[in-house]
Enzyme design. Structure first.
Site, PDB file in Angstrom:
ATOM      1  N   LYS A  35       0.782  -1.230   0.085  1.00 14.23           N
ATOM      2  CA  LYS A  35      -0.229   0.009   0.016  1.00 14.23           C
ATOM      3  C   LYS A  35       0.914   1.269   0.015  1.00 14.23           C
ATOM      4  CE  LYS A  35      -0.330  -0.223   5.063  1.00 14.23           C
ATOM      5  NZ  LYS A  35      -1.389  -0.193   6.100  1.00 14.23           N
ATOM      6  N   ARG A 130     -11.099  -0.446  14.253  1.00 14.40           N
ATOM      7  CA  ARG A 130     -10.963   0.534  13.338  1.00 14.40           C
ATOM      8  C   ARG A 130     -11.539  -0.022  12.011  1.00 14.40           C
ATOM      9  NH1 ARG A 130      -4.655   1.152  11.219  1.00 14.40           N
ATOM     10  NH2 ARG A 130      -5.049  -0.896  10.470  1.00 14.40           N
ATOM     11  N   TYR A 244      15.007  30.703   8.936  1.00 16.61           N
ATOM     12  CA  TYR A 244      13.868  31.397   9.480  1.00 16.61           C
ATOM     13  C   TYR A 244      13.741  31.589  11.028  1.00 16.61           C
ATOM     14  CZ  TYR A 244      11.557  31.200   4.859  1.00 16.61           C
ATOM     15  OH  TYR A 244      11.191  31.355   3.527  1.00 16.61           O
TER      16      TYR A 244
END
Length: 349
Positions: A35, A130, A244
């Site tokens: 998958k 699930r 940053y």
């Protein structure tokens, strides 16, 4: 030359499958979970390598994923779909000869009405909550389903990565209670379940992460190398900042390598100021923030300035990197970006 290089060792993947196959109980078949584009490594090449190693049953998450796998494998090998038979999937399931793992009474009804006689399996919920039918649901439809001839009954372990977790034994007992005496092949174990021992293996195991070099299969061969090219080198003085938000400040003269890669390539921002690149055997700390396309690395200690630096390789696995990022190796692998130049080595490359 500004594109990072992701090298995938097909021989290592095949070797990992063969090792897990040897660990699977005698008489049980070893499948392969492919998958998510083979965990981000490329379904076409990887599925073919697994087939050449001996795998004959493959598992994908959704029907759409199966197209690349079927194209690579051709007719014959079985491709099962964990999500089952979703609305609108009938043509894909028929056209690609897929085996949906039906998860609910609604899916059972949809499949038997749309594709009577087409192969299917059943997924049962043994406590993970699930996917799959719980005991009461299964009991209500088992007679009808078994008359239609399912090819596999499966469930999934929630805590197999923790061998001593009581959930493992509880799910094993529930799976026995739901399936004993039925006479249909059964599957409970992915990689972690294989490592729990033969009591968990039943008729088919379906390793996933272990094929790709990940934990909990500690004996796995390393599969992936990720090398990022150095775009620019600069000298930074004491007190200057990098990146940053001024999140890193030089404590002395520093040579900074800016490498091509960032969170657009699946390199998580949580690695900022908290990861290591490698120049051969020499570690080089990531400094400053991971930005969209660029990362900065301290290379002051290197005798020669590098053209590439490795983030995943012999000295740092996806699981090592995941620990630095506060996640798991699965996320690192499946996040690897589309911009990488993928290079395959080994048989079939």
């Amino acid at each position: 030359m500004a594109t990072a290089s992701l090298t995938i060792d097909l021989d290592a993947i095949a070797a990992n499958w063969r090792a897990l196959d040897r660990m699977t109980a005698a008489g049980a078949q070893t499948g392969a979970v492919v998958k998510a584009d083979c965990y981000g490594l490329g379904a076409a090449r990887v599925a073919r390598a697994l087939a050449q190693a001996g795998a004959r049953r493959f598992f994908v998450a959704v029907a759409e994923e199966a197209a690349a796998v079927r194209q690579a494998l051709g007719p014959g090998p079985q491709i099962s779909v964990f999500s089952g038979h979703m609305a609108g999937d009938a043509e894909l399931i028929r056209g690609l000869d897929l085996t949906p793992m039906l998860n609910s009474i609604d899916q059972i009804t949809r499949h038997l009405e749309a594709l009577p006689g087409h192969p299917f399996g059943i997924q049962l919920d043994t406590g993970m909550n699930r996917l799959g039918m719980e005991a009461g649901e299964w009991q209500a439809v088992a007679e009808v389903v078994l008359a239609a001839g399912p090819e596999l009954l499966m469930s999934h372990l929630a805590c197999a990565d923790e061998p001593d977790h009581p959930m493992n034994a509880a799910q094993l007992a529930e799976f026995h209670a739901m399936t004993d005496g039925i006479g249909v092949p059964r599957s409970l174990s992915a990689t972690g379940g294989i490592l729990l021992g033969e009591a968990y293996h039943f008729d088919l195991t379906r390793p996933g992460i272990g094929l790709y070099g990940g934990l909990p299969f500690e004996q796995a061969r390393r599969v992936v190398t990720l090398s990022l090219p150095v775009v620019q080198l600069r000298e930074v003085s004491l007190g200057e900042t990098v990146g940053y938000a001024n999140s890193w400040t030089a404590e002395g003269p520093t040579v900074v390598a800016t490498v091509s890669g960032g969170y657009a390539d699946g390199l998580l921002r949580s690695l900022s100021n908290n990861a290591v690149f490698w120049d051969g055997n020499v570690p080089c700390p990531l400094i400053g923030r991971v930005s969209m396309d660029l990362i900065t690395v301290d290379v002051s200690h290197l005798p020669e300035m590098p053209e590439m630096l490795d983030l995943i390789g012999p000295h740092q696995s996806p699981d090592d990197l995941a620990e630095a990022a506060g996640t798991i190796g699965y996320e690192i692998l499946t996040s690897l970006g589309a911009r990488y130049t993928r290079r395959y080595t080994g048989s079939g490359a």
